[in-house]
Write a protein that holds these residues in place. Structure first.
Motif, PDB file in Angstrom:
ATOM      1  N   GLY A 151      81.614  69.555 125.123  1.00 45.58           N
ATOM      2  CA  GLY A 151      82.995  69.425 125.596  1.00 45.58           C
ATOM      3  C   GLY A 151      83.979  69.031 124.521  1.00 45.58           C
ATOM      4  N   GLY A 152      83.553  68.234 123.576  1.00 43.56           N
ATOM      5  CA  GLY A 152      84.447  67.755 122.528  1.00 43.56           C
ATOM      6  C   GLY A 152      85.676  67.056 123.093  1.00 43.56           C
ATOM      7  N   VAL A 153      85.467  66.271 124.143  1.00 43.54           N
ATOM      8  CA  VAL A 153      86.570  65.584 124.810  1.00 43.54           C
ATOM      9  C   VAL A 153      87.295  64.684 123.812  1.00 43.54           C
ATOM     10  CG1 VAL A 153      87.152  63.943 126.644  1.00 43.54           C
ATOM     11  CG2 VAL A 153      85.352  65.641 127.009  1.00 43.54           C
ATOM     12  N   VAL A 154      88.630  64.728 123.844  1.00 46.04           N
ATOM     13  CA  VAL A 154      89.447  63.890 122.984  1.00 46.04           C
ATOM     14  C   VAL A 154      90.184  62.886 123.858  1.00 46.04           C
ATOM     15  CG1 VAL A 154      91.349  63.811 121.337  1.00 46.04           C
ATOM     16  CG2 VAL A 154      89.728  65.716 121.289  1.00 46.04           C
ATOM     17  N   GLN A 155      90.075  61.617 123.498  1.00 44.16           N
ATOM     18  CA  GLN A 155      90.731  60.542 124.239  1.00 44.16           C
ATOM     19  C   GLN A 155      91.677  59.826 123.284  1.00 44.16           C
ATOM     20  OE1 GLN A 155      87.918  57.692 125.806  1.00 44.16           O
ATOM     21  NE2 GLN A 155      89.505  56.319 126.515  1.00 44.16           N
ATOM     22  N   HIS A 156      92.879  59.531 123.759  1.00 46.65           N
ATOM     23  CA  HIS A 156      93.852  58.794 122.950  1.00 46.65           C
ATOM     24  C   HIS A 156      94.012  57.406 123.539  1.00 46.65           C
ATOM     25  CE1 HIS A 156      95.120  62.348 120.695  1.00 46.65           C
ATOM     26  NE2 HIS A 156      94.892  62.995 121.829  1.00 46.65           N
ATOM     27  N   LEU A 157      94.078  56.407 122.674  1.00 45.99           N
ATOM     28  CA  LEU A 157      94.301  55.061 123.163  1.00 45.99           C
ATOM     29  C   LEU A 157      95.057  54.244 122.139  1.00 45.99           C
ATOM     30  CD1 LEU A 157      91.835  52.735 122.105  1.00 45.99           C
ATOM     31  CD2 LEU A 157      90.603  54.617 123.092  1.00 45.99           C
ATOM     32  N   CYS A 158      95.769  53.262 122.650  1.00 49.96           N
ATOM     33  CA  CYS A 158      96.500  52.328 121.801  1.00 49.96           C
ATOM     34  C   CYS A 158      95.592  51.118 121.617  1.00 49.96           C
ATOM     35  CB  CYS A 158      97.820  51.925 122.455  1.00 49.96           C
ATOM     36  SG  CYS A 158      98.803  50.845 121.403  1.00 49.96           S
ATOM     37  N   LEU A 159      95.159  50.918 120.414  1.00 53.40           N
ATOM     38  CA  LEU A 159      94.174  49.871 120.128  1.00 53.40           C
ATOM     39  C   LEU A 159      94.854  48.682 119.465  1.00 53.40           C
ATOM     40  CD1 LEU A 159      91.042  49.587 120.310  1.00 53.40           C
ATOM     41  CD2 LEU A 159      90.982  50.292 117.927  1.00 53.40           C
ATOM     42  N   ASP A 160      94.870  47.553 120.174  1.00 48.06           N
ATOM     43  CA  ASP A 160      95.399  46.329 119.581  1.00 48.06           C
ATOM     44  C   ASP A 160      94.258  45.410 119.152  1.00 48.06           C
ATOM     45  OD1 ASP A 160      94.546  45.645 122.113  1.00 48.06           O
ATOM     46  OD2 ASP A 160      96.231  44.347 122.558  1.00 48.06           O
ATOM     47  N   ASN A 161      93.021  45.777 119.551  1.00 48.20           N
ATOM     48  CA  ASN A 161      91.852  44.958 119.257  1.00 48.20           C
ATOM     49  C   ASN A 161      90.626  45.864 119.233  1.00 48.20           C
ATOM     50  OD1 ASN A 161      89.585  43.275 119.438  1.00 48.20           O
ATOM     51  ND2 ASN A 161      90.703  41.734 120.586  1.00 48.20           N
ATOM     52  N   GLY A 162      89.895  45.862 118.124  1.00 46.81           N
ATOM     53  CA  GLY A 162      88.720  46.720 117.985  1.00 46.81           C
ATOM     54  C   GLY A 162      87.623  46.438 118.993  1.00 46.81           C
ATOM     55  N   ARG A 163      87.642  45.257 119.603  1.00 45.42           N
ATOM     56  CA  ARG A 163      86.624  44.915 120.603  1.00 45.42           C
ATOM     57  C   ARG A 163      86.738  45.786 121.853  1.00 45.42           C
ATOM     58  NH1 ARG A 163      84.620  39.258 119.573  1.00 45.42           N
ATOM     59  NH2 ARG A 163      85.388  38.791 117.514  1.00 45.42           N
ATOM     60  N   LYS A 164      87.894  46.393 122.059  1.00 44.91           N
ATOM     61  CA  LYS A 164      88.072  47.284 123.209  1.00 44.91           C
ATOM     62  C   LYS A 164      87.187  48.532 123.111  1.00 44.91           C
ATOM     63  CE  LYS A 164      92.690  45.914 124.566  1.00 44.91           C
ATOM     64  NZ  LYS A 164      94.077  46.329 124.753  1.00 44.91           N
ATOM     65  N   LEU A 165      86.710  48.844 121.929  1.00 48.52           N
ATOM     66  CA  LEU A 165      85.838  50.011 121.741  1.00 48.52           C
ATOM     67  C   LEU A 165      84.446  49.791 122.336  1.00 48.52           C
ATOM     68  CD1 LEU A 165      86.795  50.901 118.069  1.00 48.52           C
ATOM     69  CD2 LEU A 165      87.542  52.063 120.163  1.00 48.52           C
ATOM     70  N   ILE A 166      84.103  48.559 122.641  1.00 48.98           N
ATOM     71  CA  ILE A 166      82.772  48.258 123.175  1.00 48.98           C
ATOM     72  C   ILE A 166      82.612  48.810 124.582  1.00 48.98           C
ATOM     73  CG2 ILE A 166      81.231  46.400 123.913  1.00 48.98           C
ATOM     74  CD1 ILE A 166      82.466  44.699 121.631  1.00 48.98           C
ATOM     75  N   GLN A 167      83.617  48.654 125.429  1.00 53.19           N
ATOM     76  CA  GLN A 167      83.523  49.026 126.847  1.00 53.19           C
ATOM     77  C   GLN A 167      84.395  50.230 127.173  1.00 53.19           C
ATOM     78  OE1 GLN A 167      83.335  44.399 128.289  1.00 53.19           O
ATOM     79  NE2 GLN A 167      84.273  45.848 129.674  1.00 53.19           N
ATOM     80  N   LEU A 168      84.222  51.329 126.477  1.00 53.36           N
ATOM     81  CA  LEU A 168      85.065  52.501 126.714  1.00 53.36           C
ATOM     82  C   LEU A 168      84.873  53.100 128.109  1.00 53.36           C
ATOM     83  CD1 LEU A 168      84.808  54.170 123.211  1.00 53.36           C
ATOM     84  CD2 LEU A 168      86.824  53.078 124.238  1.00 53.36           C
ATOM     85  N   ARG A 169      83.699  52.955 128.696  1.00 53.18           N
ATOM     86  CA  ARG A 169      83.451  53.490 130.040  1.00 53.18           C
ATOM     87  C   ARG A 169      83.685  52.442 131.130  1.00 53.18           C
ATOM     88  NH1 ARG A 169      84.138  57.609 127.699  1.00 53.18           N
ATOM     89  NH2 ARG A 169      82.692  59.341 127.573  1.00 53.18           N
ATOM     90  N   HIS A 170      83.974  51.222 130.727  1.00 51.62           N
ATOM     91  CA  HIS A 170      84.289  50.133 131.662  1.00 51.62           C
ATOM     92  C   HIS A 170      85.549  49.410 131.166  1.00 51.62           C
ATOM     93  CE1 HIS A 170      79.891  50.670 132.211  1.00 51.62           C
ATOM     94  NE2 HIS A 170      80.163  50.410 133.474  1.00 51.62           N
TER      95      HIS A 170
ATOM     96  N   SER B 243      76.301  58.810 128.451  1.00 52.49           N
ATOM     97  CA  SER B 243      75.843  58.728 127.074  1.00 52.49           C
ATOM     98  C   SER B 243      76.800  59.569 126.241  1.00 52.49           C
ATOM     99  CB  SER B 243      74.418  59.263 126.940  1.00 52.49           C
ATOM    100  OG  SER B 243      74.003  59.204 125.589  1.00 52.49           O
ATOM    101  N   PHE B 244      77.341  58.990 125.199  1.00 56.08           N
ATOM    102  CA  PHE B 244      78.231  59.766 124.347  1.00 56.08           C
ATOM    103  C   PHE B 244      78.212  59.241 122.921  1.00 56.08           C
ATOM    104  CE2 PHE B 244      81.021  56.334 125.671  1.00 56.08           C
ATOM    105  CZ  PHE B 244      81.768  56.065 124.550  1.00 56.08           C
ATOM    106  N   SER B 245      78.567  60.136 122.025  1.00 59.79           N
ATOM    107  CA  SER B 245      78.782  59.812 120.617  1.00 59.79           C
ATOM    108  C   SER B 245      80.178  60.305 120.288  1.00 59.79           C
ATOM    109  CB  SER B 245      77.775  60.525 119.720  1.00 59.79           C
ATOM    110  OG  SER B 245      76.487  60.006 119.919  1.00 59.79           O
ATOM    111  N   ALA B 246      80.927  59.513 119.546  1.00 61.70           N
ATOM    112  CA  ALA B 246      82.302  59.895 119.230  1.00 61.70           C
ATOM    113  C   ALA B 246      82.699  59.359 117.870  1.00 61.70           C
ATOM    114  CB  ALA B 246      83.251  59.354 120.294  1.00 61.70           C
ATOM    115  N   GLU B 247      83.711  60.007 117.314  1.00 55.53           N
ATOM    116  CA  GLU B 247      84.332  59.504 116.103  1.00 55.53           C
ATOM    117  C   GLU B 247      85.692  58.962 116.502  1.00 55.53           C
ATOM    118  OE1 GLU B 247      84.271  61.326 111.972  1.00 55.53           O
ATOM    119  OE2 GLU B 247      86.207  62.010 112.770  1.00 55.53           O
ATOM    120  N   GLY B 248      85.993  57.758 116.065  1.00 57.02           N
ATOM    121  CA  GLY B 248      87.287  57.152 116.336  1.00 57.02           C
ATOM    122  C   GLY B 248      88.078  57.082 115.057  1.00 57.02           C
TER     123      GLY B 248
END
Length: 143
Positions: free
Chosen positions: A56-75, A130-135
């Motif tokens: 799928g190569g899904v692309v998601q955009h987000l405003c990141l103010d804290n790198g810890r938010k990357l831990i729970q991308l599905r929650h 299950s996913f792998s992504a580049e941020g």
């Protein structure tokens, strides 16, 4: 004579735990680490693009103010408990549980403060993910 031996034995057993207890507080700070997940705190804030690998190569955009938010991308935003499994200078692995909503295990590897590799898997709302992504940081956040 048996009474003297008995007292000496009790006294020796009593001193050993005190000696150990006295040394432990001195030894712990010498081997202590800095704050957990420091690597995530060093990531640049701003607009990020997460590009999933695979079909799928899904692309998601987000405003990141804290790198810890990357831990729970599905929650996102869910109150979850977490356990740090691995915490290195350029890679962290965190396992988290969101009561009634699922759980996940996320590994984040930093290539630079604006580029990371993310692998995550777990259960969300009863279904596996299950996913792998580049941020990658792509700019500033719009208002």
């Amino acid at each position: 004579m048996a009474v003297i031996v008995s007292r000496r034995t009790k006294l020796q057993h009593w001193r050993a735990p005190l000696l150990v207890a006295a040394l432990v507080p001195v030894a712990v700070p010498a081997f202590g680490q800095g704050p957990e997940l420091r690597m995530l705190d060093q990531l640049e804030g701003g607009a990020w693009e997460l590009r999933e690998r695979g079909d799928g190569g899904v692309v998601q955009h987000l405003c990141l103010d804290n790198g810890r938010k990357l831990i729970q991308l599905r929650h996102p935003g869910a109150p979850c408990s977490s356990v740090v499994v691995d915490d290195k200078a350029d890679e962290v692995t965190v396992q988290y549980t969101c009561r009634g909503r699922g759980y996940g295990r996320t590994r984040i590897r930093r290539e630079s403060n604006g580029l990371v590799q993310i692998d995550s898997q777990g259960i969300v709302n009863g279904l596996p993910f299950s996913f792998s992504a580049e941020g990658r940081k792509v700019g500033t956040c719009g208002k």
